[in-house]
Design an enzyme around this catalytic site. Sequence first.
Site, PDB file in Angstrom:
ATOM      1  N   CYS A 103      58.362  57.563  29.927  1.00 18.95           N
ATOM      2  CA  CYS A 103      57.099  56.861  29.713  1.00 18.95           C
ATOM      3  C   CYS A 103      56.461  56.746  31.087  1.00 18.95           C
ATOM      4  CB  CYS A 103      57.299  55.466  29.115  1.00 18.95           C
ATOM      5  SG  CYS A 103      55.728  54.590  28.952  1.00 18.95           S
ATOM      6  N   CYS A 106      54.635  53.045  31.575  1.00 23.59           N
ATOM      7  CA  CYS A 106      55.448  51.824  31.758  1.00 23.59           C
ATOM      8  C   CYS A 106      56.897  52.174  31.447  1.00 23.59           C
ATOM      9  CB  CYS A 106      54.914  50.680  30.920  1.00 23.59           C
ATOM     10  SG  CYS A 106      54.398  51.122  29.257  1.00 23.59           S
ATOM     11  N   SER A 107      57.436  51.742  30.337  1.00 20.44           N
ATOM     12  CA  SER A 107      58.843  52.026  30.061  1.00 20.44           C
ATOM     13  C   SER A 107      59.111  52.071  28.568  1.00 20.44           C
ATOM     14  CB  SER A 107      59.719  50.971  30.725  1.00 20.44           C
ATOM     15  OG  SER A 107      59.312  49.678  30.285  1.00 20.44           O
ATOM     16  N   CYS A 108      58.153  52.586  27.776  1.00 21.44           N
ATOM     17  CA  CYS A 108      58.332  52.661  26.323  1.00 21.44           C
ATOM     18  C   CYS A 108      59.573  53.490  26.015  1.00 21.44           C
ATOM     19  CB  CYS A 108      57.101  53.273  25.665  1.00 21.44           C
ATOM     20  SG  CYS A 108      55.633  52.276  25.939  1.00 21.44           S
TER      21      CYS A 108
HETATM   22 FE    FE Z   1      55.683  52.527  28.268  1.00 19.39          FE
END
Ligand code: FE
Length: 196
Positions: A103, A106-108
């Site tokens: 991602c 962000c950090s999906c």
């Molecule tokens: Fe994300």
Amino acid sequence: MSGTHEDAAVSRRVRRLETLLEERGVVVGAELDEALDAFLAGASPANGARVAARAWTDPGYRERLLADGTAAVAELGFVSGGVRPQRLRVVENTEDVHNVVVCTLCSCYPIGLLGPSPGWYKSEAYRSRVVREPRAVLAEFGVRLGEGVRVVVWDSTSETRYMVLPRRPEGAARAGSEEELAGLVTRNGLIGTALL
Ligand code: FE
């Protein structure tokens, strides 16, 4: 304005705010907290491993999984995310194609299938580099691919999460039961930063 009217106006504003917060993934309220706790308690890479092992042993399931990941993992009782609906897309590694998930924004991450994401997945270095130089990053993870293998990087969004269906290991493990096969699947294998 009567008190009733004011209350109604405030209620409308609160409901609207709750809706907006939910739409943005910001969640409030004890019920939602409980739902989230229950979801996180069941979130583990063992779930993704079961999905992969089923796909290896059941060609019909594999087809459904690649066509509609969300529905296929639900068949086994799993969800990708705990709060908002998310689309899950499962991408299959083959002899010619190696998939890896990131991602960049962000950090999906499909927490429901892989458990909490590792620190490196959230790091700026991984997020920026795996897109620019996927082979170099994969080599640092110990993943060495033949020249002819195409690397495909999948960038997650708040609506769509990805999971890699690794290649079924060769050799003795080929004859294993679904449970034994699931035991061979690693979290990084499901992200694409490891081979099995
Ligand atoms: Fe994300």
